[in-house]
Design a protein around this motif. Structure first.
Motif, PDB file in Angstrom:
ATOM      1  N   PHE A   1       0.929  -1.021   0.051  1.00 35.61           N
ATOM      2  CA  PHE A   1       0.009   0.054   0.124  1.00 35.61           C
ATOM      3  C   PHE A   1       0.682   1.253  -0.067  1.00 35.61           C
ATOM      4  CE2 PHE A   1      -3.543  -2.849   1.447  1.00 35.61           C
ATOM      5  CZ  PHE A   1      -4.548  -2.247   0.616  1.00 35.61           C
ATOM      6  N   ARG A   2       2.055   1.255   0.657  1.00 36.07           N
ATOM      7  CA  ARG A   2       2.877   2.432   0.871  1.00 36.07           C
ATOM      8  C   ARG A   2       3.316   2.684  -0.828  1.00 36.07           C
ATOM      9  NH1 ARG A   2       8.270   4.027   2.110  1.00 36.07           N
ATOM     10  NH2 ARG A   2       9.311   2.199   1.657  1.00 36.07           N
ATOM     11  N   ALA A   3       3.476   1.698  -1.441  1.00 37.08           N
ATOM     12  CA  ALA A   3       4.076   1.912  -3.042  1.00 37.08           C
ATOM     13  C   ALA A   3       3.008   2.260  -3.903  1.00 37.08           C
ATOM     14  CB  ALA A   3       4.940   0.489  -3.465  1.00 37.08           C
ATOM     15  N   VAL A   4       1.664   2.358  -3.566  1.00 34.80           N
ATOM     16  CA  VAL A   4       0.524   2.682  -4.561  1.00 34.80           C
ATOM     17  C   VAL A   4       1.166   3.891  -5.187  1.00 34.80           C
ATOM     18  CG1 VAL A   4      -1.555   3.187  -4.537  1.00 34.80           C
ATOM     19  CG2 VAL A   4      -0.848   0.941  -3.662  1.00 34.80           C
ATOM     20  N   PRO A   5       1.371   5.259  -4.526  1.00 31.31           N
ATOM     21  CA  PRO A   5       1.634   6.191  -5.192  1.00 31.31           C
ATOM     22  C   PRO A   5       2.608   6.567  -6.421  1.00 31.31           C
ATOM     23  CG  PRO A   5       1.409   6.723  -2.956  1.00 31.31           C
ATOM     24  CD  PRO A   5       1.563   5.102  -2.902  1.00 31.31           C
ATOM     25  N   LYS A   6       3.460   5.285  -6.068  1.00 31.18           N
ATOM     26  CA  LYS A   6       4.412   5.221  -7.697  1.00 31.18           C
ATOM     27  C   LYS A   6       3.583   4.950  -8.581  1.00 31.18           C
ATOM     28  CE  LYS A   6       8.351   3.382  -4.816  1.00 31.18           C
ATOM     29  NZ  LYS A   6       9.180   2.015  -4.580  1.00 31.18           N
ATOM     30  N   LEU A   7       2.619   4.271  -8.637  1.00 30.46           N
ATOM     31  CA  LEU A   7       1.915   3.749  -9.905  1.00 30.46           C
ATOM     32  C   LEU A   7       1.251   5.268 -10.712  1.00 30.46           C
ATOM     33  CD1 LEU A   7      -0.260   0.838  -8.429  1.00 30.46           C
ATOM     34  CD2 LEU A   7       1.671   0.717  -9.541  1.00 30.46           C
ATOM     35  N   TYR A   8       0.963   6.284  -9.864  1.00 26.76           N
ATOM     36  CA  TYR A   8       0.794   7.489 -10.547  1.00 26.76           C
ATOM     37  C   TYR A   8       1.611   8.509 -10.455  1.00 26.76           C
ATOM     38  CZ  TYR A   8      -0.947   8.593  -5.928  1.00 26.76           C
ATOM     39  OH  TYR A   8      -1.541   8.791  -4.543  1.00 26.76           O
ATOM     40  N   GLY A   9       2.890   8.282 -10.306  1.00 28.34           N
ATOM     41  CA  GLY A   9       3.959   9.071 -10.461  1.00 28.34           C
ATOM     42  C   GLY A   9       4.481   9.788  -9.370  1.00 28.34           C
ATOM     43  N   GLU A  10       3.994   9.428  -8.061  1.00 23.73           N
ATOM     44  CA  GLU A  10       4.220  10.113  -6.956  1.00 23.73           C
ATOM     45  C   GLU A  10       5.611   9.550  -6.363  1.00 23.73           C
ATOM     46  OE1 GLU A  10       2.311  11.331  -2.395  1.00 23.73           O
ATOM     47  OE2 GLU A  10       1.009  11.015  -4.296  1.00 23.73           O
ATOM     48  N   GLU A  11       6.307  10.396  -5.927  1.00 24.38           N
ATOM     49  CA  GLU A  11       7.352   9.937  -5.054  1.00 24.38           C
ATOM     50  C   GLU A  11       6.785   9.281  -3.577  1.00 24.38           C
ATOM     51  OE1 GLU A  11      12.130  11.389  -3.722  1.00 24.38           O
ATOM     52  OE2 GLU A  11      10.830  12.505  -4.975  1.00 24.38           O
ATOM     53  N   VAL A  12       7.662   8.315  -3.189  1.00 28.90           N
ATOM     54  CA  VAL A  12       7.364   7.545  -2.064  1.00 28.90           C
ATOM     55  C   VAL A  12       8.414   7.824  -1.202  1.00 28.90           C
ATOM     56  CG1 VAL A  12       6.930   5.571  -0.780  1.00 28.90           C
ATOM     57  CG2 VAL A  12       5.895   5.989  -3.194  1.00 28.90           C
ATOM     58  N   LYS A  13       7.983   8.479   0.166  1.00 27.43           N
ATOM     59  CA  LYS A  13       9.118   8.932   1.039  1.00 27.43           C
ATOM     60  C   LYS A  13       9.921   7.799   1.538  1.00 27.43           C
ATOM     61  CE  LYS A  13       7.246  12.957   3.189  1.00 27.43           C
ATOM     62  NZ  LYS A  13       5.987  13.326   2.081  1.00 27.43           N
ATOM     63  N   ASP A  14      11.162   7.833   1.834  1.00 25.57           N
ATOM     64  CA  ASP A  14      11.901   6.772   2.178  1.00 25.57           C
ATOM     65  C   ASP A  14      12.080   6.928   3.842  1.00 25.57           C
ATOM     66  OD1 ASP A  14      13.764   4.728   2.958  1.00 25.57           O
ATOM     67  OD2 ASP A  14      15.605   5.697   1.870  1.00 25.57           O
ATOM     68  N   HIS A  15      11.632   5.864   4.541  1.00 30.94           N
ATOM     69  CA  HIS A  15      11.496   6.311   6.048  1.00 30.94           C
ATOM     70  C   HIS A  15      12.563   5.055   6.688  1.00 30.94           C
ATOM     71  CE1 HIS A  15       6.883   6.561   5.235  1.00 30.94           C
ATOM     72  NE2 HIS A  15       7.438   7.481   5.388  1.00 30.94           N
ATOM     73  N   GLY A  16      13.723   4.862   5.694  1.00 27.76           N
ATOM     74  CA  GLY A  16      14.480   4.167   6.428  1.00 27.76           C
ATOM     75  C   GLY A  16      14.609   2.284   6.388  1.00 27.76           C
TER      76      GLY A  16
ATOM     77  N   GLY B   1       6.806   4.624  13.385  1.00 19.69           N
ATOM     78  CA  GLY B   1       6.132   6.101  13.647  1.00 19.69           C
ATOM     79  C   GLY B   1       6.517   6.892  12.258  1.00 19.69           C
ATOM     80  N   LYS B   2       7.357   7.157  11.837  1.00 16.42           N
ATOM     81  CA  LYS B   2       7.603   7.936  10.268  1.00 16.42           C
ATOM     82  C   LYS B   2       6.386   7.714   9.336  1.00 16.42           C
ATOM     83  CE  LYS B   2      12.543   8.765  10.562  1.00 16.42           C
ATOM     84  NZ  LYS B   2      13.909   8.570  10.021  1.00 16.42           N
ATOM     85  N   ASN B   3       6.320   6.221   9.075  1.00 17.42           N
ATOM     86  CA  ASN B   3       5.302   6.014   7.973  1.00 17.42           C
ATOM     87  C   ASN B   3       3.771   6.359   8.603  1.00 17.42           C
ATOM     88  OD1 ASN B   3       4.681   4.278   5.685  1.00 17.42           O
ATOM     89  ND2 ASN B   3       3.512   3.058   7.043  1.00 17.42           N
ATOM     90  N   PHE B   4       3.724   6.223   9.872  1.00 18.61           N
ATOM     91  CA  PHE B   4       2.478   6.514  10.401  1.00 18.61           C
ATOM     92  C   PHE B   4       1.952   8.139  10.337  1.00 18.61           C
ATOM     93  CE2 PHE B   4      -0.744   7.858  13.796  1.00 18.61           C
ATOM     94  CZ  PHE B   4      -1.599   6.799  13.553  1.00 18.61           C
ATOM     95  N   ALA B   5       3.276   8.895  10.689  1.00 17.59           N
ATOM     96  CA  ALA B   5       3.000  10.419  10.632  1.00 17.59           C
ATOM     97  C   ALA B   5       2.886  10.921   9.296  1.00 17.59           C
ATOM     98  CB  ALA B   5       4.070  10.798  11.322  1.00 17.59           C
ATOM     99  N   HIS B   6       3.672  10.356   8.059  1.00 22.37           N
ATOM    100  CA  HIS B   6       3.686  10.747   6.910  1.00 22.37           C
ATOM    101  C   HIS B   6       2.341  10.293   6.125  1.00 22.37           C
ATOM    102  CE1 HIS B   6       8.268  11.429   6.977  1.00 22.37           C
ATOM    103  NE2 HIS B   6       7.777  12.308   7.376  1.00 22.37           N
ATOM    104  N   GLY B   7       2.024   8.979   6.348  1.00 19.10           N
ATOM    105  CA  GLY B   7       0.817   8.417   5.904  1.00 19.10           C
ATOM    106  C   GLY B   7      -0.429   9.135   6.119  1.00 19.10           C
ATOM    107  N   MET B   8      -0.516   9.403   7.674  1.00 22.66           N
ATOM    108  CA  MET B   8      -1.834  10.136   7.954  1.00 22.66           C
ATOM    109  C   MET B   8      -1.902  11.465   7.436  1.00 22.66           C
ATOM    110  SD  MET B   8      -3.468   7.838   9.666  1.00 22.66           S
ATOM    111  CE  MET B   8      -4.771   8.640  10.441  1.00 22.66           C
TER     112      MET B   8
END
Length: 807
Positions: free
Chosen positions: A665-680, A693-700
């Protein structure tokens, strides 16, 4: 005919061939056509995957399986050229850190020889260089002044297997004769030997050695796994294309025409060849990785592991012959052929007399190739030589050509081993199997060249030589006869071929391949990470636990010997740690893939509950164990497998599947050209909670704000239609990001906890490496003077003061 040229559109070089190469007296064209144009004629059979006459893999691109593989292998291909120059050309620094470098090479003498030249060059930087290869090359390596470590394997047997099975798919004859199992056994032996070469004492001097960096050719297979186990840099070097490019296909792949873009096909061919290779060796590699306490590599990651990690790669061929494609990144370099310093050679009287007795002869030889019918090959060569009316020097090679015949006649001389660097200065043309080293030596000496390929990259180099006009099209050994060989030799003696060979020789003479490769190796090393903070001319091997101070083996041992530190005050330091993750592209494939792997692991565990006690029973009977001891062993084995089953069920449902789903689900934005944040990276329990924690904060935040920002951004560029598109992207992003954020709260910490548990349970290899590092430090410290010891003590005290932060 000019050399290959690369245009900005990275279009496809097309080799135009004739089925009967003997009918052509001009080299094949090597030109660039439109990427959407027709594919080159390749003689493919139309079978999904089969062997061509030259040993390459014929692949039908219209089959469902192959189309799937093309899509999978092309996922990392952006379609945009990298165009960044090699790091060698952008990093300017003087290298002063002296490393233990192990060079792992699998192959023939022609594969080993270039790395001897490289090893000698690295010694000039102060490095201790160990060349790890087959036992038979011990004298060859040691005579050059390099350390040698035997990794096992018989290169003659390997060459014989490759001649019988020149591609990736073995023949039925090899299956029936047991060749496959013997090769798999040899691969395991080579993997184990390459690991020992990284950590064990010198077999002759017993001097301790733990590698600080690895250089390897890809067929050694162990390279990236050894580097991961030791946490050290890896650099690959090879004589044939092994990195995905749109410029030309993998030398081992042959494709049937298709509507798919040739540029995409070329790029995907590398992944497909790696996928086929992994199918045959993946289980061996993963079983061996387990002995190093490393996690198994997923089947989807193994074939693309090196490319995903962006391991530095140096190609040791002349850019005058094949320039670097524009879509190779800065971590990939083309440096030129590796030539060793010419050895001192006093030719035997028969060779000296023959060369001076008449016109320059033609050299004919196939080196380490093991030919199935050497008597027939000898007859073909002698008839061709007589037909051309030329003089010839024929190398017997590993096939012992000319066995039973007189070594010398008026126009033919059979010889044993003779350095090509010397011999090719005295011949008019060369005929050989197309090994990169032999081809390079011939061209460097301005010798027109005929290639008779048997397997591997040999057809590729034959085509490159022909494209440059320095020889005729390659003649596959299966169709070689006296007539087409005679015409090929005649072509090599034409003024046009000689002029092309001289032009290449002139350009190659201006290159310094070995020196450039050494610069490339150093430019890709992490200097600040590798340098000891106390003795900066030595590499770090330990880290002080209380302060961020890196220590070499020598510095740490001096501090321990002088009671400044205790053994418990330091921990092993990874210069360049490697983390292997399974990249996820979308939630459907990621979840289904994880579920399939989970079911497979459960099935394997169930099978183990039955199989393991039976194996223990057989082992106990063979050892003559008592009934009580046998029963105990069987019960223990069964209990272990039952525990493994429970752990598999829990880990799959509670960690692996949710983790794969969250990543998908985190990778879905790649399908329409959006850059996905690298959480380490999730490395252990603490990083697992941090990533969650990073994924939750950025995702929300991103998921909610995207409901408004996406329509606004799209509307600015495309008006009302853009607003509609933005609403769709915002809703899709909201659903995927919120879902990933929620699942990740459990999945990422769970993954980290599992890694921490596994690291604690699987620690024997790390303990062994620590002991060996300490042993090498104890050995080296004996060579320090009293002044050296004082320097270490004073500098460590100084570094402590610099690192201590004020309260």
């Amino acid at each position: 005919m000019g050399k290959p040229k690369y245009q900005d559109d990275l279009s496809t070089p097309t080799f135009h061939r004739c089925n009967d190469s003997a009918k052509r007296q001009v080299p094949p064209q090597y030109e660039l056509e439109d990427p959407l144009g027709s594919m080159p004629s390749s003689g493919a059979t139309g079978v999904t995957s089969s062997l061509a006459d030259d040993g390459r893999i014929d692949i039908d691109l219209d089959s469902h399986l192959t189309r799937t593989l093309v899509r999978w292998a092309s996922k990392g291909e952006s379609g945009v050229p990298d165009r960044r120059p090699s790091r060698r050309l952008t990093v300017f620094r003087t290298w002063s850190v002296r490393l233990n470098v192990v060079i792992q090479v699998v192959g023939s003498r022609g594969d080993v020889q270039p790395f001897i030249a490289l090893g000698k060059e690295l010694q000039r930087y102060g490095h201790r260089v160990r060349l790890a290869t087959h036992d038979v090359f011990d004298p060859f390596v040691r005579e050059s002044g390099l350390d040698f470590y035997p990794i096992g394997g018989d290169p003659k047997e390997l060459m014989a297997y490759m001649v019988k099975n020149p591609g990736l798919i073995p023949s039925m004859k090899s299956f029936r004769e047991g060749d496959i199992q013997r090769k798999r056994t040899m691969i395991l032996q080579l993997l184990q030997g390459c690991w020992r070469a990284c950590i064990e004492n010198d077999p002759h001097t017993q001097q301790p050695f733990v590698a600080d960096a690895i250089i390897a050719n890809p067929p050694s297979f162990a390279h990236v796994h050894c580097a991961q186990a030791l946490g050290i840099p890896l650099h690959l070097m090879f004589t044939m294309p092994w990195s995905s490019t749109r410029a030309f296909p993998h030398p081992l792949a042959n494709f049937k025409a298709s509507k798919i873009s040739p540029a995409v096909i070329n790029y995907a061919s590398y992944g497909i060849v790696e996928w086929l290779t992994w199918q045959g060796l993946g289980d061996i590699i993963n079983n061996w990785r387990n002995t190093l306490d490393l996690e198994p590599i997923p089947a989807t990651v193994g074939p693309v592991l090196v490319e995903n990690l962006k391991v530095p790669f140096t190609y040791c061929w002349s850019p005058a012959l094949v320039p670097k494609p524009p879509d190779w990144g800065e971590h990939i370099d083309v440096c030129g052929f590796f030539f060793r310093d010419p050895p001192r050679y006093d030719p035997p009287a028969d060779i000296n007399t023959f060369i001076k007795a008449g016109q320059r002869p033609v050299y004919i030889g196939f080196g380490s190739i093991v030919i199935e019918d050497p008597a027939r090959m000898t007859s073909v060569i002698l008839e061709a030589v007589q037909s051309c009316g030329v003089r010839a020097i024929i190398s017997r090679g590993w096939s012992n050509l000319g066995e039973g015949l007189s070594s010398y006649t008026d126009n033919v001389l059979f010889i044993d081993d003779c350095p090509h660097e010397w011999l090719f200065q005295h011949v008019a043309a060369v005929v050989h199997h197309g090994g990169a080293g032999t081809a390079a030596c011939g061209l460097r000496n301005a010798c027109p060249t005929t290639v008779v390929p048997f397997f591997g990259d040999q057809p590729f180099w034959g085509e490159m030589v022909a494209a440059a006009g320095a020889g005729p099209p390659p003649i596959p050994h299966q169709v070689l006869d006296s007539s087409n060989l005679a015409r090929a030799i005649s072509f090599c003696l034409t003024p046009e071929a000689m002029a092309a060979a001289h032009e290449l020789s002139s350009k190659m003479s201006a290159e310094s391949g070995v020196q450039a490769a050494a610069e490339s190796f150093h430019a890709n090393l992490p200097l600040e990470m590798i340098r000891c903070d106390v003795l900066p001319h030595l590499p770090a091997a330990w880290e002080y636990k209380r302060l961020p101070i890196k220590l070499s083996k020598v510095a740490a041992q001096v501090l321990i010997d002088n009671a400044v530190l205790g053994a418990s005050d330091i921990r092993s330091y990874d210069i360049q740690p490697i983390f292997i993750n399974n990249p996820r592209w979308d939630p459907v494939t990621s979840t289904s893939s994880a579920s399939i792997s989970w079911v497979h692991d459960i099935t394997s565990s169930y099978t183990g509950i039955i199989h393991s006690p039976i194996s223990e029973l057989r082992r106990s009977n063979a050892e003559g164990a008592s009934g009580g001891e046998t029963a105990g062993r069987m019960a223990t084995a069964s209990a272990k497998q039952f525990g493994r089953l429970n752990m598999t069920i829990f880990k799959g449902l509670g960690v692996d599947i949710p983790y794969a789903c969250a990543e998908g689900f985190r990778a879905v934005p790649k399908l329409y050209g959006e850059e996905v944040k690298d959480h380490g990276e999730v490395k252990d329990w603490s990083s697992g909670f941090e990533v969650a924690g990073k994924n939750f904060a950025h995702g929300m935040v991103d998921g909610i704000t995207g409901l408004w920002t996406k329509p606004y951004q799209e509307g600015k560029s495309d008006g009302a239609l853009g607003v509609a598109k933005g609403v769709g992207k915002g809703l899709l992003g909201f659903g995927s990001k919120i879902t990933s954020a929620s699942l990740g709260l459990m999945a990422y910490p769970g993954q980290g906890i599992c890694k921490s548990i596994r690291r604690a349970a699987k620690s024997q290899t790390r303990k062994n490496v620590k002991a060996l590092k300490k042993k090498e430090g104890e050995h080296l410290v004996r060579f320090l003077s009293e002044a050296d010891v004082l320097t270490v003590l004073n500098r460590f005290e100084q570094r402590q003061k610099e690192r201590v932060r004020p309260a």
